[in-house]
Motif scaffolding. Structure first.
Motif, PDB file in Angstrom:
ATOM      1  N   UNK A 298       0.857  -1.189   0.000  1.00 45.96           N
ATOM      2  CA  UNK A 298       0.000   0.000   0.000  1.00 45.96           C
ATOM      3  C   UNK A 298       0.890   1.234   0.000  1.00 45.96           C
ATOM      4  N   UNK A 299       0.783   2.043  -1.035  1.00 44.71           N
ATOM      5  CA  UNK A 299       1.566   3.278  -1.148  1.00 44.71           C
ATOM      6  C   UNK A 299       0.640   4.447  -0.820  1.00 44.71           C
TER       7      UNK A 299
ATOM      8  N   UNK B 192       0.360   4.740 -11.567  1.00 49.29           N
ATOM      9  CA  UNK B 192       0.701   4.312 -12.934  1.00 49.29           C
ATOM     10  C   UNK B 192       1.014   2.823 -13.012  1.00 49.29           C
ATOM     11  N   UNK B 193       1.151   2.161 -11.862  1.00 51.08           N
ATOM     12  CA  UNK B 193       1.550   0.745 -11.834  1.00 51.08           C
ATOM     13  C   UNK B 193       0.389  -0.208 -11.585  1.00 51.08           C
TER      14      UNK B 193
ATOM     15  N   UNK C 204      -1.854  -1.255  -3.967  1.00 57.40           N
ATOM     16  CA  UNK C 204      -2.977  -0.334  -3.723  1.00 57.40           C
ATOM     17  C   UNK C 204      -2.391   1.026  -3.398  1.00 57.40           C
ATOM     18  N   UNK C 205      -2.876   2.070  -4.061  1.00 54.37           N
ATOM     19  CA  UNK C 205      -2.406   3.434  -3.848  1.00 54.37           C
ATOM     20  C   UNK C 205      -3.496   4.209  -3.127  1.00 54.37           C
TER      21      UNK C 205
ATOM     22  N   UNK D 267      -8.830   4.901  -2.777  1.00 50.98           N
ATOM     23  CA  UNK D 267      -7.937   3.767  -3.021  1.00 50.98           C
ATOM     24  C   UNK D 267      -7.941   3.485  -4.514  1.00 50.98           C
ATOM     25  N   UNK D 268      -6.747   3.321  -5.066  1.00 52.26           N
ATOM     26  CA  UNK D 268      -6.587   3.008  -6.492  1.00 52.26           C
ATOM     27  C   UNK D 268      -5.907   1.646  -6.579  1.00 52.26           C
ATOM     28  N   UNK D 269      -6.556   0.700  -7.251  1.00 54.05           N
ATOM     29  CA  UNK D 269      -6.021  -0.659  -7.279  1.00 54.05           C
ATOM     30  C   UNK D 269      -6.669  -1.453  -8.413  1.00 54.05           C
ATOM     31  N   UNK D 270      -6.263  -2.710  -8.527  1.00 52.66           N
ATOM     32  CA  UNK D 270      -6.868  -3.625  -9.492  1.00 52.66           C
ATOM     33  C   UNK D 270      -8.355  -3.758  -9.169  1.00 52.66           C
ATOM     34  N   UNK D 271      -9.225  -3.858 -10.185  1.00 47.74           N
ATOM     35  CA  UNK D 271     -10.664  -3.949  -9.929  1.00 47.74           C
ATOM     36  C   UNK D 271     -11.061  -5.077  -8.976  1.00 47.74           C
ATOM     37  N   UNK D 272     -10.297  -6.157  -8.952  1.00 45.60           N
ATOM     38  CA  UNK D 272     -10.644  -7.257  -8.051  1.00 45.60           C
ATOM     39  C   UNK D 272     -10.505  -6.847  -6.586  1.00 45.60           C
ATOM     40  N   UNK D 273      -9.428  -6.141  -6.253  1.00 45.82           N
ATOM     41  CA  UNK D 273      -9.253  -5.671  -4.871  1.00 45.82           C
ATOM     42  C   UNK D 273     -10.280  -4.585  -4.552  1.00 45.82           C
TER      43      UNK D 273
END
Length: 410
Positions: free
Chosen positions: A223-224, A240-241, A249-250, A268-274
């Motif tokens: 988590x950043x 961007x990653x 997760x950002x 929170x910015x992350x993959x749609x699954x998370x």
């Protein structure tokens, strides 16, 4: 075990060593989320949610002017808010160059994001752990203790830099030390990286973050926390990653660069699954209608342009404040990289040595006698004798310098 309600097409595949189902707590995977009234219908004669059909009871007061408060009072405050807030998520996705709103989760400040991630990933009882890199944001440890999970600490390294201003230091993340901790303790489920750091003001490079994300021995989530990223270089954002790394997760917020601390909107910015798992576990109506209204206005192109202008002013003021602080002999050279909306400086004794007791005394005198409130961070690792000073208005910054000089002259 599968993730309830998640289409198989949305299960992450990158990086190859990461399996989301194995990292989420089994009871969360099996969770059937609460279905709220607005999940199904939000228009028509709404008699499904036991709301007050006569509307709110806020008295209009003495003024009849069309103020900002009047606009909020005209919202459907007697109705439950949207559980999804897709327009806000879409705007954030555009601003942060994300593939779509499905990569965005909204929380009550980034603190809810932090707490919720710990709750869905780390099993209570102390056997499973998070990893933090002190000095860092204190809520990581607080949330860990509330949720009864362990904490592993890998301190940032303060690299001394000698120059005209005396001894300075820049904090850096020791990726090798993080990897050592991962190898030694497979019970670590989350790694928290604050970038730019609080209180360090130092941005962690994307290459360092990628090294941890690529570490095959680590099966958890990184988590950043980017609460201050807009005061540094937004292109350095780990957002961007997220398309490449499902184990990332950002966390961001509207509290800092957007100047909306009072509305409590975290991201929170992350993959749609998370993101899907977070939505399954969150409270049904966690973002209020007034918060959503103000957030959407703040995310408009016009407001975003205004935000950029204010950031430029604050960053320029940061430079001027540092210059003014450098003229005070009892204030040492700044600690950290100064890439946020604050600076951190040590208080020195008459021999030019860092003096924690004096820093604490100065902090109290400034607040209690001079009406200037800064933050004492002098007892944290790498922050000996330090005061953290938020960048204020030009007048406020001038007052800080004036009062510091008065107090330190005694």
């Amino acid at each position: 075990m599968t993730i309830h309600g998640l289409s198989k097409s949305l299960y992450p595949t990158k990086p190859a060593h990461f399996n989301l189902e194995s990292i989420i707590r089994p009871n969360i995977l099996a969770l059937h989320p609460y279905r709220c009234a607005r999940d199904d219908y939000s228009e028509g004669i709404l008699l499904d949610a036991n709301e007050n059909s006569l509307g709110h009871s806020i008295h209009p007061g003495e003024t009849t002017k069309n103020t900002e408060l009047d606009e909020i009072e005209e919202l459907d405050l007697h109705r439950y808010p949207s559980p999804s807030h897709e327009p806000i998520k879409s705007r954030i996705a555009d601003i942060r160059n994300l593939p779509g709103p499905e990569h965005v989760f909204l929380g009550v400040g980034s603190d809810e994001v932090i707490d919720l991630l710990i709750r869905i990933i780390v099993k209570p009882g102390g056997e499973e752990k998070i990893l933090i890199t002190p000095p860092t944001y204190g809520m990581y440890s607080v949330c860990a203790q509330i949720n009864d999970v362990g904490v592993v600490k890998v301190p940032l390294e303060l690299e001394p830099i000698h120059g005209e201003g005396g001894e300075n230091g820049r904090f850096s993340l020791r990726v090798d030390k993080v990897k050592e901790a991962i190898n030694a303790d497979p019970s670590i489920k989350i790694i928290f990286l604050c970038s730019p750091g609080n209180p360090t003001g130092t941005t962690i490079t994307l290459s360092s973050i990628k090294q941890i994300l690529d570490c095959e021995r680590f099966k958890g989530v990184v988590i950043v926390d980017e609460a201050y990223i807009d005061f540094a270089n937004p292109s350095a954002s780990a957002a961007s990653l997220v398309s490449e790394y499902a184990n990332l997760c950002v966390a961001q917020t509207l509290s800092k660069s957007f100047g909306l601390a009072a509305i409590r909107l975290g991201i929170a910015i992350a993959h749609p699954a998370l993101i899907h798992v977070l939505n399954n576990a969150k409270a049904p109506y966690n973002i209020s209608t007034p918060t959503a209204y103000l957030a959407l206005r703040a995310l408009s192109p016009e407001s975003f342009s205004l935000k950029r202008n204010k950031i430029a002013i604050l960053n320029a003021s940061r430079v001027k404040l540092l210059q003014s602080l450098s003229t005070i002999s009892a204030i040492g050279a700044p600690i950290g990289a100064n890439e946020a909306n604050f600076v951190m400086v040590p208080v020195l004794d008459k021999n030019g040595k860092k003096d924690t007791d004096r820093a604490l005394a100065i902090y109290k005198i400034l607040a209690e006698e001079k009406g200037v409130v800064v933050r004492f961070r002098g007892k944290e690792a790498g922050c000996e004798a330090c005061l953290r000073i938020t960048i204020g208005t030009e007048e406020e910054n001038g007052m800080v310098i004036e009062k510091l000089k008065e107090v330190l002259a005694n």
